[in-house]
Design a protein around this motif. Structure first.
Motif: not given
Length: 131
Positions: A35, A37, A39-41, A99-100
């Motif tokens: 994911f 930066d 986007q988020r799960p 993530v990020s």
């Protein structure tokens, strides 16, 4: 004229047999979910560790000429390699996702420098998320 037309048809028919190589797909096959930066799960998670891949690669002949900068940054194949290395680090930690993810670069007279960062995370179990 006939020879030119025949040559053209031969080139077109031969080139139709080959598909172009694409190094960076929208959805790569990585050992963990990725994911960026922005986007988020959609699942809750716990962070495990900040990760980083960095280095420098020499400018290619396509990027500079006549002592002038023609293009900057890393190509798609180099970015794919960086992301693969980052996801492997996350998998070794037992992460479910990265993530990020953020990519930054700089260019000097002789090199492209890069930094790719992300946070390795573990998804919370269904019963943990409800508590």
């Amino acid at each position: 004229m006939k020879k030119l037309a025949l040559l053209f048809l031969t080139i077109v028919s031969v080139s139709a047999c080959f598909s172009p190589v694409v190094y960076l797909q929208n959805k790569g096959h990585y050992p963990v979910d990725v994911f960026y930066d922005t986007q988020r799960p959609d699942r809750p998670f716990d962070p495990l560790q900040d990760l980083e891949v960095k280095g420098e690669v020499p400018l290619t002949s396509r990027q500079s000429g006549n002592e002038r900068m023609l293009s900057r940054g890393n190509d798609a194949q180099q970015k794919e390699l960086m992301l693969s290395r980052l996801t492997l680090q996350a998998k070794k930690l037992g992460a479910d996702a990265l993530v990020s993810v953020r990519y930054t670069y700089y260019t000097s007279m002789t090199d492209n420098g890069y930094v790719m960062t992300g946070v390795a995370v573990k998804y919370k179990q269904e019963h943990e998320a409800r508590q």
